[in-house]
Design an enzyme around this catalytic site. Structure first.
Site, PDB file in Angstrom:
ATOM      1  N   SER A 196      52.928  58.750  44.877  1.00  0.00           N
ATOM      2  CA  SER A 196      52.547  57.792  44.088  1.00  0.00           C
ATOM      3  C   SER A 196      50.898  58.154  43.411  1.00  0.00           C
ATOM      4  CB  SER A 196      52.323  56.293  44.984  1.00  0.00           C
ATOM      5  OG  SER A 196      52.397  55.196  43.941  1.00  0.00           O
ATOM      6  N   ASP A 199      62.736  53.471  39.928  1.00  0.00           N
ATOM      7  CA  ASP A 199      61.292  53.024  40.407  1.00  0.00           C
ATOM      8  C   ASP A 199      60.731  52.436  39.258  1.00  0.00           C
ATOM      9  OD1 ASP A 199      58.785  53.068  41.140  1.00  0.00           O
ATOM     10  OD2 ASP A 199      58.562  55.346  41.670  1.00  0.00           O
ATOM     11  N   HIS A 251      60.720  52.867  44.386  1.00  0.00           N
ATOM     12  CA  HIS A 251      59.485  53.673  44.499  1.00  0.00           C
ATOM     13  C   HIS A 251      59.497  54.184  46.032  1.00  0.00           C
ATOM     14  CE1 HIS A 251      55.464  54.318  43.695  1.00  0.00           C
ATOM     15  NE2 HIS A 251      54.911  54.061  44.758  1.00  0.00           N
TER      16      HIS A 251
END
Length: 716
Positions: free
Chosen positions: A561, A647, A679
């Site tokens: 991320s 995501d 995600h």
């Protein structure tokens, strides 16, 4: 496949602040375009072909994870009302089973004994939700809300079966086990009952996937009952696109709270729970760059609000105000401390618990209060040099104990009950590790690198003492994140043992932008200081190499991320230091994303990264480190980027573009896209273990660790 897919170049110009950037791969953003899906599937096929030689190792690691895990297990029950609530797992099943069993008596605060593997259910058990049943016929499943009415008669739960973090709320009558007709689609997570159980408060999201509105739904109304959908009432709407909203209740169940917050500013609104259809009132009006959290306490018979805030208190302080007049006199309870980051306060009937960070580690302290005593804070002490401790499931206002979660790099997740009146600490459960795990074989320690500006950067390490020798560079996985004031704290992981047992070192670079060393540590790695996060990580890698922990041909970097942005940046800045880089759902095209307010969650990010749409300096700053825009001709390490098609936080298109750009300069880059996940990756524990096994097999191969490993339990 011996040759990688080549993404077609379809140039489009992005023009901002007199800067023209030609993006050849923006067309990959349209996931409804069959050409895009075909390209992603081709990338997956190429990745499968390139990692085919690792299939046996992947299967071995999966079996190691599975073999070390107590598959049929039971969590420590938590008391709520007249029931003990817990979750069971069953061998062969992907998801948990949520259950409850009745308490023995009103003063029964000692949870039932659950010996490792010996207890698989409790007397009088009632299954209230089986996630395996709910997940049937779905490739993805996630639970986004789970709440019970105060009387224990109703269950509220919300599920996502696409991975896009939009949940459908359902209500179950626990007496009959049947769902009520109430069903609310397209909600955010975190829905709750009001204390009466008559109303549900929930959030919905706007077109940018930002939770922006809190609604009140009366159980037994709505379309399923013949009433219009408009029967639900909007109790709070947040027009500022920088802010998220959420809703909750105080532990005392005295108040319902609505919170609105950006990365740097927050505001809370309060409603007396006895009047759930009443008007919310603001606690403190929002003030730019001031954050605060609210907790209800009863002090000397008066309703008070305990507020943790950073108004002229960088590391936060704790004050008390009258619930009836929260904007009135503030009484300082815990003043600001330059070396202690105050994180939260939890009030119970007879005591208060404070969580904070000191010397880079999480801490918990307790203060008793009542008619006969008003003690100062007592910090709970633990002997390990590195550890993580915090509250873990404490829903009851009158409970005499505090449930704690504890772990370290070498200590499996542990549950304690702390008896406030006596100071006794009772072990309730430690995560079982099958196959003869011996913590004495492992060492955890902290080292300190020095950044270019002289700042000391902590590094946490764990390894097997019998497999890693001083002065002999070992294969190493160096993890980093460094954003949103999120701390990467010491923690145990069964999958990680498959690395350590192969002689690898696992290390964490606690770079600026995280929260490990207080608020200034975070401020030092955001906006125009963001480059510090990257140079800190490089300094940590150089320290490990210079001190013979590892070598460039044995070092793999890992982040996900926002940590994936870190990976992309260090790949461009210091490719010579790494043999490989593993980037999970990586935020590697930040400038394109943050420039477009219509994209999910973009405006919210301006407080973290800067506003490049309106600020030329922020634009130039982000462009200077954006991984996609700074790919250049050099010898890159091997790169594996993992993403998910659904995501909504970091869109799959970012790593897809990044890999295409890396291939232009001859980099050995792989892209793996989960076609039905969000995600957090795939859902279901066995699926998640297989994904971890895939990643770790690649890491072992790149780092040159021995694939079979020493001390690895043989698969049955």
């Amino acid at each position: 496949m011996t040759l990688p897919p080549v993404a077609a170049k379809k140039p489009v110009e992005r023009i901002h602040h007199n800067d023209v950037y030609v993006d050849n791969y923006e067309w990959l953003r349209d996931k409804d375009n069959p050409e895009v899906v075909t390209h992603l599937e081709a990338e997956n096929a190429y990745t499968d072909a390139r990692t085919g030689h690792l299939e046996l190792l992947q299967e071995q690691i999966f079996e190691e994870i599975k073999g070390r895990t107590q598959e049929t297990d039971l969590s420590v029950p938590v008391r709520r009302g007249e029931w003990w609530y817990y979750t069971r797992t069953v061998e062969g099943k992907q998801y948990g089973i949520h259950c409850r069993a009745p308490i023995a008596a009103p003063d029964d605060w000692t949870p039932p004994v659950i010996d490792e593997g010996a207890v698989t259910s409790l007397a009088g058990e009632q299954v209230i939700l089986d996630d395996n049943v709910e997940a049937a016929d779905h490739e993805f499943y996630a639970l986004g809300s789970f709440d019970l009415s105060t009387d224990g008669n109703l269950l509220l739960y919300a599920v996502d079966t696409a991975g896009d973090e939009r949940y459908t709320i359902r209500v179950r009558d626990l007496a009959s086990g049947q769902n009520l007709p109430d069903e609310i689609p397209n909600t955010g997570g975190g829905a709750i009952f009001d204390p009466s159980g008559r109303f549900i408060f929930y959030a919905t999201v706007d077109e940018a996937w930002r939770p922006d509105t809190i609604w009140r739904h009366e159980v037994g109304t709505g379309p399923a009952h013949g009433a219009p959908a408009s029967a639900d009432f909007s109790v709070f709407h947040e027009p500022d696109e920088r802010f998220w909203v959420g809703v909750g209740t105080t532990r005392s169940r005295k108040f319902i709270l609505v919170g609105a917050g950006s990365s740097v500013t927050s505001e809370s609104w309060l409603l007396d729970a006895d009047d759930p259809t009443g008007e919310f009132r603001v606690v403190w009006p929002r003030k730019d760059n001031v954050e605060y959290d609210v907790e209800h306490a009863v002090i000397s018979g008066e309703d008070r609000l305990l507020i943790v805030h950073n108004d002229d208190a960088m590391n936060f302080e704790l004050v008390s105000v009258a619930a009836a007049d929260p904007q009135g006199e503030r009484r300082t309870v815990l003043p600001h401390h330059e070396e202690i980051r105050l994180e939260s306060v939890d009030a119970f009937r007879d005591f208060v618990v404070v969580e904070y960070r000191k010397e880079g580690l999480s801490r918990v302290a307790v203060a008793r209060r009542g008619a006969k005593h008003d003690d100062g804070l007592t910090e709970l002490k633990f002997s390990e040099p590195l550890f993580t401790v915090g509250l873990a499931g404490n829903p009851e206002w009158e409970q005499p104990t505090i449930r704690l979660g504890y772990t370290s790099f070498v200590t499996p997740s542990t549950v304690y009950d702390y008896v406030v009146a006596t100071g006794e600490l009772h072990l309730r459960k430690q995560q079982p590790v099958l196959g003869g795990y011996d913590p004495d074989l492992f060492e955890q320690r902290r080292e300190w690198a020095v950044a270019d500006d002289g700042t000391r950067i902590p590094i946490s390490l764990v390894y097997r003492k019998d497999l890693v020798a001083p002065g002999r560079p070992a294969p190493t996985l160096l993890y980093g994140y460094g954003s949103y004031e999120h701390s990467i704290d010491p923690g145990f992981g069964i999958p990680r043992l498959s690395l350590l047992d192969r002689g690898m070192i696992f290390a964490v670079a606690h770079v600026r932008g995280g929260g490990e060393l207080g608020r200034l540590w975070y401020e030092g790695g955001k906006k125009h200081h963001k480059r510090n996060s990257f140079t800190d990580f490089v300094a940590c890698a150089e320290f490990l190499i210079d001190n013979d922990y590892t070598a460039p041909d044995r070092l793999v970097a890992h982040g996900g991320s926002a940590g994936g942005l870190l990976m992309g940046a260090v790949a461009n800045m210091a490719p010579r230091l790494f043999a490989g880089i593993l980037a999970d759902v990586p935020f590697v095209d930040p400038l394109t994303s943050i420039l477009d307010p219509s994209l999910p969650l973009t405006v919210i990010e301006w407080d973290e990264w800067g506003d490049p749409l309106h600020d030329p300096e922020a634009y130039a700053c982000i462009k200077s480190y954006s991984p996609v825009e700074n790919v250049h001709a050099t010898h890159y390490p091997r790169i594996l980027a993992v993403t998910s098609l659904n995501d909504t936080r970091v869109l799959y298109v970012e790593p897809a573009k990044w890999v295409a750009r890396l291939r232009e300069v001859g980099a050995d880059a792989l892209l793996k896209t989960e076609m039905s996940a969000g995600h957090g990756g795939v859902s279901g524990r066995y699926s998640a273990w297989r994904e971890r096994a895939f990643d770790y097999a690649w890491v072992i191969d790149v780092a040159g660790a021995h694939p079979s490993g020493e001390g690895v339990p043989a698969a049955e």
